[in-house]
Scaffold this active site. Structure first.
Site, PDB file in Angstrom:
ATOM      1  N   ARG A 122      -2.872  60.785  -8.780  1.00 29.17           N
ATOM      2  CA  ARG A 122      -3.453  61.618  -7.736  1.00 29.17           C
ATOM      3  C   ARG A 122      -4.813  62.172  -8.197  1.00 29.17           C
ATOM      4  O   ARG A 122      -5.145  63.310  -7.933  1.00 29.17           O
ATOM      5  CB  ARG A 122      -2.506  62.778  -7.420  1.00 29.17           C
ATOM      6  CG  ARG A 122      -2.432  63.133  -5.959  1.00 29.17           C
ATOM      7  CD  ARG A 122      -1.687  64.472  -5.795  1.00 29.17           C
ATOM      8  NE  ARG A 122      -1.540  64.766  -4.387  1.00 29.17           N
ATOM      9  CZ  ARG A 122      -1.412  65.991  -3.901  1.00 29.17           C
ATOM     10  NH1 ARG A 122      -1.410  67.042  -4.702  1.00 29.17           N
ATOM     11  NH2 ARG A 122      -1.289  66.198  -2.622  1.00 29.17           N
ATOM     12  N   ASP A 131       3.234  74.106  -7.937  1.00 22.70           N
ATOM     13  CA  ASP A 131       3.384  72.658  -7.743  1.00 22.70           C
ATOM     14  C   ASP A 131       3.108  71.907  -9.044  1.00 22.70           C
ATOM     15  O   ASP A 131       2.553  72.460  -9.997  1.00 22.70           O
ATOM     16  CB  ASP A 131       2.410  72.216  -6.643  1.00 22.70           C
ATOM     17  CG  ASP A 131       2.926  71.020  -5.860  1.00 22.70           C
ATOM     18  OD1 ASP A 131       3.807  70.300  -6.371  1.00 22.70           O
ATOM     19  OD2 ASP A 131       2.444  70.808  -4.734  1.00 22.70           O
ATOM     20  N   ASP A 152       9.249  66.434  -0.292  1.00 21.38           N
ATOM     21  CA  ASP A 152       8.141  66.333   0.655  1.00 21.38           C
ATOM     22  C   ASP A 152       8.593  65.672   1.951  1.00 21.38           C
ATOM     23  O   ASP A 152       7.863  65.673   2.943  1.00 21.38           O
ATOM     24  CB  ASP A 152       6.991  65.506   0.055  1.00 21.38           C
ATOM     25  CG  ASP A 152       6.077  66.365  -0.811  1.00 21.38           C
ATOM     26  OD1 ASP A 152       6.175  67.600  -0.748  1.00 21.38           O
ATOM     27  OD2 ASP A 152       5.269  65.779  -1.565  1.00 21.38           O
TER      28      ASP A 152
END
Ligand code: GLA
Length: 743
Positions: free
Chosen positions: A444, A479, A549
């Site tokens: 990411r 997170d 998610d």
């Protein structure tokens, strides 16, 4: 005293009303395991359980004796290298290269209560949940290394908490290359192995396979407990169901690399182990230092899987979760992520918050994108100060407006990571986990900060604490969105690189603990791209976690249902999101999305400024209803009324602690026409109470009669919907919610 030592037989008996655990010093001074299961009377000697007789293809401990072999006996914390060929619980590499050890009984102490583990999460005892701890010391005379095996038994739980401490009292450094938290040898192998596996977006689906000879294992080498496997597993008898039968389960109170395995040997003995993954683990135990393993929990039931799960739920709610939010109902939240992603302005956020307030929502959470140069996922991670281009009044200004609306204000952080394009990495390139002279993989577009370095923790603490303080923040979503690779710390010498995975997690725990202590009122929710670090370790710091998610209601039946085997409903963040669902594209009724999210910490994650008045009215009613029964949804006794692997018609039940309220969620995954008659037996009620049953429908409440607890348990509640498929009312993904209230 729930721990007895029988001096003649050298047997330890740990017991409470529910279980017994028997340990015995073997004839060679090592520790044997005799029994863990339903409570038995306290007897002085169970020597008959040590069945050590001649067996072919076996090596024996003493020169003239053909009976004593470690291969033949059930052990507590077995070594490899002398007469036992199974996988060991530990391995100690010595200066001369040898890994052979001989840890023998040195002594024991019984402690009132349960000592804390320094720097690690663990269950704790309290006046309402007292515990007693047995510490058994074993010493290896040659190296003068000691191991302290610790067992805690709670007065009111079948769960035993274990950990091991290695102490080097010798003169030479040794290297620990395996140090499991728990090992137990069960006398037969008639079990099914239940693991909770998946991937991003479909975490913790139960998988059941028969136990077979040899090794079966689940593990993680990702630096996090992971989406793919969970450090929780069950061994159940083949005939065990949700409501009856025997089962064991183990859970590791740890968030990093782990290994959980069962080894069935040639005599059908099952060795069950859980702990830090030995792969890539090597700890330098220098003279005068200790190594503490994480805590592992082992549970037993003879009353089925719901009972097993409820034991974990109770222990976690009462003796693992800490602080101001323990036992407190959790706020209904709105999160802006799926409403706006990175595309938000202060006005948009305020508009969402105003609407949220009207609907009865209590907490507004600003997700990713508020800090540094963060406009997309490529930039700014690590720079924990507000971005004035997005938030002209800063976090403090926005928080103030949200607070003025009468809402709590929450904020997203991803403390453990940084983008290359960040001030943090420009200033401190050596603070990233990286292997010298090798390329670094990205995930990411981000890199992992080296939390094994104390100055990195200090830096993050100062920045984050300032934002939390300035904005008077009420909630933090912490997170963690990539797994570790090229794991190496520039701050440690070559011979300590095998410690970095573990030191990293210790760093995460330390940062969490410092922030918790500095801001004791903040509600922390952990997250790792959804449920990529959903484990008991995290619950010690953050009492709830973002479960996945994937917020599609139907997928969530599998995810939340799977998660519930090991973790309480109060720990599961569950949100109503938009349809078509952003992850799976599925269209589900708002009613079903609400009914599924009810069984957890309810939230909303969609653009409520774009919804129709009818939808808003439905959400408002949903929230009102949830709030009325919130403590039952979050803290009630939870029952899965549909067994493992049955996916078409799912029934979940929560029953209040006082048994006066029960709520049934009935989820029809695919509609069926001219459906069978259906009667559902309702467990957990008081036989002589009379319960009034109401069905909560989007259009209003419908009276479904009143029945005694005994009728409901024995005859069942009629939930047939004969007209299914012939009216517009039932569809695929149809669900119903029944409230049973004592009159
Ligand atoms: C992860 C989380 C999401 C959201 C995004 C933000 O994927 O699981 O809930 O916070 O990050 O980038």
């Amino acid at each position: 005293m729930p721990i007895q030592y029988h001096i003649q037989s050298q047997e330890f008996h740990l017991y409470n009303d529910q279980v017994s655990y028997l340990i015995r010093v073997l004839e060679n001074g090592q520790l044997g395991h005799l029994y863990y299961g339903a409570r038995i009377p306290d007897e002085a000697d169970h020597g008959y359980l040590v069945e050590n007789t001649y067996r072919p293809m076996t090596t024996y401990v003493s020169p003239d004796d053909y009976s004593f072999s470690l291969s033949n006996v059930q052990q507590e914390y077995p070594p490899y290298g002398t007469s036992d060929y199974r996988h060991p619980a530990y391995e100690v590499k010595q200066a001369n290269g040898s890994t052979v050890t001989n840890f023998t009984f040195e002594g024991y102490q019984i402690i009132n209560g349960k000592p804390q583990l320094t720097g690690l999460p663990a269950t704790y005892a309290s006046s309402s949940h007292p515990a007693t701890t047995l510490e058994i010391a074993l010493v290896d005379q040659l190296t003068q290394v000691k191991m302290i095996l610790s067992y805690s038994i709670f007065s009111d739980s079948p769960i035993i908490a274990r950990n091991v401490r290695f102490e080097n009292h010798g003169k030479e450094t040794v290297t620990l290359t395996t140090a499991q938290s728990l090992s137990v040898d069960l006398p037969d192998a008639d079990y099914e192995w239940v693991q909770f596996s998946g991937a991003w977006g479909r975490e913790r689906h139960p998988h059941v396979t028969p136990l077979r000879p040899g090794l079966q294992a689940v593990d993680s080498l990702r630096g996090a407990s992971s989406h793919m496997q969970n450090p929780f597993l069950i061994l159940k008898r083949p005939q065990t169901t949700e409501m009856s039968g025997e089962a064991y389960a183990v859970s590791l109170v740890y968030s990093g690399n782990f290994l959980a395995q069962a080894e069935v040997n040639e005599y059908d003995v099952t060795r069950l182990q859980i702990g830090i993954n030995p792969f890539h683990f090597a700890w330098q135990l220098t003279p005068g230092t200790n190594f503490q393993t994480p805590e592992a929990l082992i549970a037993y039931t003879e009353k089925g899987l719901n009972d097993l799960s409820q034991s974990f739920h109770r222990l976690y709610n009462d003796c693992l979760v800490r602080g101001a939010w323990q036992h407190q109902v959790r706020p209904v939240l709105i999160n802006n992520w799926e409403a706006t992603y990175f595309d938000f302005t202060e006005e948009k956020l305020i508009a969402i918050a105003k609407q949220a307030k009207k609907l009865g929502i209590e907490l507004f959470v600003l997700d990713d994108g508020w800090f540094g140069e963060r406009m997309t996922e490529t930039d700014g991670l690590g720079d924990w100060w507000p971005n004035p281009k997005r938030l002209p009044n800063g976090i403090a200004g926005l928080a103030n407006q949200i607070h003025q609306l009468g809402l709590k204000f929450g904020l997203w952080f991803e403390p453990e990571m940084a983008n290359r394009n960040s001030k943090l990495v420009r200033q401190h390139p050596d603070w990233l986990i990286q292997t010298p002279n090798r390329p670094q993989s990205q995930g990411r577009r981000q890199y992992v900060l080296d939390l094994a370095q104390p100055e990195v923790i200090d830096y993050l603490f100062d920045l984050i604490a300032k934002v939390l303080h300035d904005g008077q923040i009420d909630y933090v979503k912490w997170d963690m969105n990539r797994n570790m690779s090229e794991v190496y710390s520039l701050a440690y010498p070559a011979n300590q690189q095998g410690e970095i995975f573990h030191r990293y997690i210790l760093g995460v725990y330390q940062l969490y603990e410092r922030l918790r202590q500095a801001f004791p009122k903040i509600l922390f929710e952990s997250c790792a791209s959804g449920g990529g670090r959903f484990d008991a370790g995290m619950l010690y710091y953050a009492p709830q976690a973002w479960t996945s998610d994937d917020s599609d209601a139907i997928e969530r039946l599998a995810i939340q249902g799977g998660t519930s085997y090991g973790y309480p409903l109060s720990s599961m963040g569950a949100h109503v999101s938009v349809t078509p669902n952003e992850q799976v594209g599925r269209l589900t009724p708002l009613n079903t999305r609400g009914n599924v999210a009810y069984f957890g910490d309810l939230g909303y994650e969609l653009d409520i400024t774009q919804m129709t008045p009818a939808e808003l009215a439905q959400i408002k009613a949903q929230i009102e209803e949830y709030k009325r029964y919130r403590s039952v949804f979050q803290y009630g006794n939870f029952y899965r009324l549909t067994g493992l692997g049955q996916a078409k018609l799912i029934n979940w039940l929560v029953v209040s602690q006082d048994q006066r309220i029960a709520i049934l969620g009935n989820f029809k995954v695919l509609n069926d026409v001219n459906a069978p008659y259906r009667r559902l037996r309702i467990p957990g009620l008081k036989a002589d109470f009379r319960y009034h049953v109401t069905e909560v429908k989007p259009a209003g409440k419908v009276n479904r009669g009143s029945f005694t607890g005994q009728e409901l348990a024995r005859l069942g509640l009629v939930i047939s919907d004969a007209s299914a498929g012939q009216t517009n009312e039932t569809t695929d993904f149809y669900s119903r919610c029944f409230i049973l209230e004592a009159e």
